[in-house]
Enzyme design. Sequence first.
Site, PDB file in Angstrom:
ATOM      1  N   ASP A  34      -1.371  -6.971   3.110  1.00 13.32           N
ATOM      2  CA  ASP A  34      -2.196  -5.775   2.927  1.00 13.32           C
ATOM      3  C   ASP A  34      -2.296  -5.029   4.255  1.00 13.32           C
ATOM      4  O   ASP A  34      -2.557  -5.650   5.300  1.00 13.32           O
ATOM      5  CB  ASP A  34      -3.591  -6.175   2.443  1.00 13.32           C
ATOM      6  CG  ASP A  34      -4.459  -4.972   2.114  1.00 13.32           C
ATOM      7  OD1 ASP A  34      -4.376  -4.467   0.989  1.00 13.32           O
ATOM      8  OD2 ASP A  34      -5.208  -4.527   3.014  1.00 13.32           O
ATOM      9  N   HIS A  56      -2.710  12.119   3.045  1.00 13.70           N
ATOM     10  CA  HIS A  56      -1.962  11.211   2.169  1.00 13.70           C
ATOM     11  C   HIS A  56      -0.454  11.239   2.426  1.00 13.70           C
ATOM     12  O   HIS A  56       0.237  10.242   2.196  1.00 13.70           O
ATOM     13  CB  HIS A  56      -2.241  11.556   0.708  1.00 13.70           C
ATOM     14  CG  HIS A  56      -3.625  11.172   0.270  1.00 13.70           C
ATOM     15  ND1 HIS A  56      -3.944   9.896  -0.128  1.00 13.70           N
ATOM     16  CD2 HIS A  56      -4.785  11.888   0.197  1.00 13.70           C
ATOM     17  CE1 HIS A  56      -5.232   9.840  -0.449  1.00 13.70           C
ATOM     18  NE2 HIS A  56      -5.765  11.030  -0.257  1.00 13.70           N
ATOM     19  N   GLU A 107      -1.500  -0.292  -0.979  1.00 13.15           N
ATOM     20  CA  GLU A 107      -0.957  -0.695   0.324  1.00 13.15           C
ATOM     21  C   GLU A 107      -0.660  -2.188   0.376  1.00 13.15           C
ATOM     22  O   GLU A 107      -0.534  -2.767   1.465  1.00 13.15           O
ATOM     23  CB  GLU A 107      -1.935  -0.311   1.447  1.00 13.15           C
ATOM     24  CG  GLU A 107      -3.257  -1.050   1.449  1.00 13.15           C
ATOM     25  CD  GLU A 107      -4.313  -0.407   0.545  1.00 13.15           C
ATOM     26  OE1 GLU A 107      -5.501  -0.750   0.701  1.00 13.15           O
ATOM     27  OE2 GLU A 107      -3.950   0.427  -0.306  1.00 13.15           O
TER      28      GLU A 107
END
Length: 323
Positions: free
Chosen positions: A203, A216, A246
């Site tokens: 992550d 973004h 992610e």
Amino acid sequence: THHGVHFQDYMDVSLMITYSVIGLHFGRALLETSKYAPRLNKTIATVSNTIPFIILSLFLLDQLHFATLVAFLFNTSFAILTIILGVVAVKAKVKVAKIYLISSVTAAMCVSLSTAAVAGIFPYNSLTFKAIEVGMAFEGILLAVALASRFRDAQRDKEQAEDFARKDELTDIYNRRGFKYATTELFTKFRQNNECFGLLLLDIDKFKNVNDDFGHATGDLVIIQVANLIANTVRKIDIVARWGGEEFIVLLPLKNEIEALRLAEDIRSAIEKLDTRYFDESVKVTASIGVCITRFDDANLLRSDTGVFEKLISNADHALYQA
């Protein structure tokens, strides 16, 4: 006897129109005329669907002569319509159109030759009389080739669609569906050989801050770079996927726990060194990785592959949370 002769006549007429009706519908479907010639497609469909009812009505009225005449006119129209279908399809650049057109023209020429020979226009002999058989055989072979080509194209399109459905649109690595598909055979191998295997669940730390601070588009670029880095760091036998957002996941055959931890550290360290540019600023990220290894022994022998996978995910997720 009278009814027997009539039945044979009716059968001959019925078979004549059946061949033409099926042939026109086959041509429409093979060439997909509805996509680029909807009017022609509709006209041919209407004619093909109407003729059988006309013939049936004439049969019921005991008008065999007119039914035969209609059948011959329809068969003549069939030859013309198939050629028109081929020409229009060639103009539309349909892949199998040329094969279809060649087969249609050849068949029409052979039918015309046999008809002319029977009518006395050309010399009547075994060659001219059997020209129709040769033409239909040649047409059948070419149409079989065209149909096989369509089947191959359809199979290729299906495989491409399935491959596309298994890939993550942003990173072009596997998505969840693709990961589960790719690991199915590996799990069978792990179970048969009782091999050790592991899972890395990664992550990107505080990724929301990247989106909030840099937008973004920059966040997407970071995800792409991380995906490429993971794919280039792991071995060819390892399977990488974007697990969502992610998060990334890696399934890997292993010899021992140290091997898994070393690979996880290599990935973590490489991500820490990543430098994503946002105008004049440098966007840096770090990642946390949960590692879990197992093999098909003890309790795992009693679990299904899905059960083992879910347990593996759960343990790796717990390790990720700790990290």
